[in-house]
Write a protein that holds these residues in place. Structure first.
Motif, short mmCIF file in Angstrom:
data_model
loop_
_atom_site.label_atom_id
_atom_site.label_comp_id
_atom_site.label_asym_id
_atom_site.label_seq_id
_atom_site.Cartn_x
_atom_site.Cartn_y
_atom_site.Cartn_z
N SER A 87 -8.35 -14.14 -16.72
CA SER A 87 -8.64 -13.17 -15.87
C SER A 87 -8.36 -12.27 -15.42
O SER A 87 -6.64 -12.18 -15.56
CB SER A 87 -9.02 -13.89 -14.30
N THR A 88 -8.01 -10.74 -15.27
CA THR A 88 -7.88 -9.83 -15.26
C THR A 88 -7.55 -9.51 -13.57
O THR A 88 -8.76 -9.43 -12.93
CB THR A 88 -8.33 -9.32 -15.91
N ILE A 89 -6.51 -9.51 -13.08
CA ILE A 89 -6.22 -8.96 -12.23
C ILE A 89 -5.04 -8.14 -11.36
O ILE A 89 -3.69 -8.58 -11.91
CB ILE A 89 -5.65 -10.51 -10.81
N SER A 90 -5.40 -6.92 -11.53
CA SER A 90 -4.44 -5.92 -11.80
C SER A 90 -3.41 -5.67 -10.65
O SER A 90 -3.74 -6.02 -9.42
CB SER A 90 -4.77 -4.93 -11.67
N PRO A 91 -2.11 -5.11 -10.77
CA PRO A 91 -1.70 -4.74 -9.28
C PRO A 91 -2.24 -3.73 -8.89
O PRO A 91 -3.47 -3.11 -9.28
CB PRO A 91 0.15 -4.57 -10.11
N GLY A 92 -1.55 -3.41 -7.76
CA GLY A 92 -2.61 -2.34 -6.46
C GLY A 92 -0.95 -1.43 -7.08
O GLY A 92 0.09 -0.97 -7.29
N VAL A 93 -1.72 -0.09 -5.81
CA VAL A 93 -0.65 0.26 -4.51
C VAL A 93 -0.87 0.33 -3.11
O VAL A 93 -2.06 0.46 -2.45
CB VAL A 93 -1.60 1.80 -5.20
N ASP A 94 0.31 0.15 -2.72
CA ASP A 94 0.66 0.39 -1.58
C ASP A 94 -0.05 1.89 -0.53
O ASP A 94 0.05 2.90 -1.52
CB ASP A 94 2.24 -0.15 -0.89
N GLU A 95 -0.62 1.63 0.11
CA GLU A 95 -1.18 2.36 0.62
C GLU A 95 0.05 3.64 1.36
O GLU A 95 0.00 4.70 1.66
CB GLU A 95 -1.65 2.36 2.80
N GLY A 96 1.60 2.96 1.17
CA GLY A 96 2.26 4.38 1.58
C GLY A 96 3.34 5.44 1.15
O GLY A 96 3.14 6.71 0.80
N PHE A 97 2.10 4.83 -0.48
CA PHE A 97 2.09 6.05 -1.17
C PHE A 97 1.05 7.15 -1.40
O PHE A 97 1.49 8.54 -2.13
CB PHE A 97 2.44 5.27 -2.47
N PHE A 98 -0.22 7.37 -0.90
CA PHE A 98 -0.79 8.03 -0.62
C PHE A 98 -0.45 8.63 -0.12
O PHE A 98 -1.11 10.03 0.61
CB PHE A 98 -1.82 7.00 -0.47
N ARG A 99 0.66 8.68 1.40
CA ARG A 99 0.76 9.05 2.75
C ARG A 99 1.62 10.72 2.27
O ARG A 99 2.10 10.94 1.06
CB ARG A 99 1.56 9.41 3.59
N THR A 100 1.36 11.87 2.86
CA THR A 100 2.27 12.99 2.48
C THR A 100 3.56 13.00 3.36
O THR A 100 3.90 12.05 4.17
CB THR A 100 2.00 14.57 3.53
N VAL A 101 4.48 13.63 2.11
CA VAL A 101 6.23 13.15 2.79
C VAL A 101 6.52 14.74 3.19
O VAL A 101 6.69 14.96 2.86
CB VAL A 101 6.69 12.94 1.53
N GLY A 102 6.74 13.75 4.46
CA GLY A 102 7.59 15.47 5.58
C GLY A 102 9.59 15.71 4.91
O GLY A 102 9.63 15.02 4.01
N PRO A 103 9.09 16.97 5.40
CA PRO A 103 10.23 17.04 4.69
C PRO A 103 11.70 16.87 5.14
O PRO A 103 12.66 17.13 3.98
CB PRO A 103 10.14 18.98 5.48
N ARG A 104 11.46 16.22 6.39
CA ARG A 104 13.18 15.51 6.53
C ARG A 104 13.15 14.29 5.97
O ARG A 104 14.52 14.42 5.29
CB ARG A 104 12.72 15.24 8.45
#
Length: 367
Positions: free
Chosen positions: A156-173
């Motif tokens: 069975s193929t069960i792929s890794p995923g991407v955490d929600e934190g990678f879709f957010r906008t990174v602030g300048p600080r």
């Protein structure tokens, strides 16, 4: 249902296998249900896990696959899950095992004879004795079935995923904090990989040299990842580079720094000779970063045309792809948008749900 797990891979510093197991376990616990997870592990600090139906079982890390027999019998398990192909060889319990890749077969020069023997032995045992096999991509599934045809019905193929934190906008600080930490004042290319021969990092350095030789702009190359068996060769290649002062070694990068590091890069490169999946490429796409990968079946599956694909043995082609990827063109914008869409299709929550269903089917099926 009582599910035992090989939890040696629950560690603070996580790369491919450790990330896969940790992220799936967290989601499995959050899903709730009747399952209880017994985490067999040795000593060491346990990363924080959600509250739920789980507990640790102390187990000896030596002769791991042989030493768990008594422990398993005493816990009356319905199933044992291993995130790798090594698992208890006795104990009268159904086994689910994950095959991440078969690089030991497809790039044998990257491994010693002893390493190849061990990997083949454990994969063959998994093919024969595991009741169900998980692969992280359809590409890996085809590779496994090609070597061990009898595995096809139980894969069975069960792929890794991407955490929600990678879709957010990174602030300048946050971006500036990460730039300061890794010494990145301006534009940079990023590679995230262990220093292993199959990761092909010396060829990437060669491509970087060729790119810089024809570029008027100073751009750095950041190589992030643990040292490994290719460290000496890679360091020697960097020392020969006329741009060695702009090739930076970051070592292991904590997970909390990755979104800003990906987002700030002008290009992320993963030019391995072989991969089972390639989680970092997907994370970089989620961050809206241009991605260059090897032209391998797995990247055609995972990245489709959201990434630029190159011949991993052709540094000149890599150099040209780097230069093209840095140009602000409609094609680049299209790839970035498509990359975010591709990454959104791979979520840990969905993968954990599929893994739980596999556990339930396997535990309820014939012995």
């Amino acid at each position: 249902m009582r599910i035992g797990m090989d939890a040696r891979f629950l560690v603070e510093e996580r790369t491919g296998v450790e990330t896969y197991f940790h992220e799936l376990l967290v989601r499995l616990i959050r899903l709730g249900g009747a399952e209880e997870y017994l985490l067999f592990r040795g000593g060491g600090l346990l990363p924080r896990l959600p509250e739920g139906r789980w507990r640790c079982v102390e187990a000896d890390g030596r002769a791991w696959a042989w030493g768990l027999t008594g422990k398993l019998a005493g816990e009356r398990l319905d199933l044992f899950y291993s995130p790798v192909t090594a698992f208890p060889l006795t104990g009268g319990v159904k086994i689910v095992s994950t095959v991440h890749d078969l690089s030991w077969h497809y790039v044998p020069s990257s491994y010693s004879a002893l390493e190849r023997f061990r990997q083949r032995r454990w994969t063959a045992l998994a093919a024969t004795h595991a009741h169900a096999l998980v692969v992280v991509s359809d590409s890996t599934g085809r590779d496994l079935s090609g070597l061990f045809p009898s595995t096809s019905p139980k894969v069975s193929t069960i792929s890794p995923g991407v955490d929600e934190g990678f879709f957010r906008t990174v602030g300048p600080r946050e971006e500036q904090r990460v730039r300061d930490r890794y010494g990145l004042p301006g534009r940079y290319l990023l590679a995230l990989a262990a220093f292993h021969p199959r990761k092909n990092l010396p060829q990437l350095v060669e491509a970087f040299d060729r790119f810089r030789s024809s570029s008027p702009e100073r751009i750095q190359l950041l190589l992030a990842g643990r040292g490994g068996k290719d460290s000496a060769r890679l360091l020697a290649r960097i020392a020969r580079s006329p741009f060695s002062r702009d090739i930076l070694l970051a070592g292991y990068v904590p997970r909390e720094d990755l979104p800003a590091l990906y987002s700030g890069a002008d290009l992320f490169a993963l030019v391995s000779r072989y991969e089972g999946f390639g989680i970092p490429a997907l994370e970089a796409m989620a961050c809206g970063t241009p991605v260059m990968v090897s032209d391998l079946p797995v990247f055609r599956e995972v990245c489709a045309d959201a990434a630029v694909r190159v011949d991993p043995e052709n540094p000149e082609a890599m150099s040209e792809a780097i230069a093209a990827s840095l140009q602000d063109t409609p094609e680049r914008s299209r790839r970035l948008e498509e990359g975010i869409r591709r990454a959104q299709a791979y979520r840990w929550e969905a993968s954990a749900g599929r893994l739980r269903e596999l556990f339930r089917r396997t535990a309820g099926g014939p012995s």
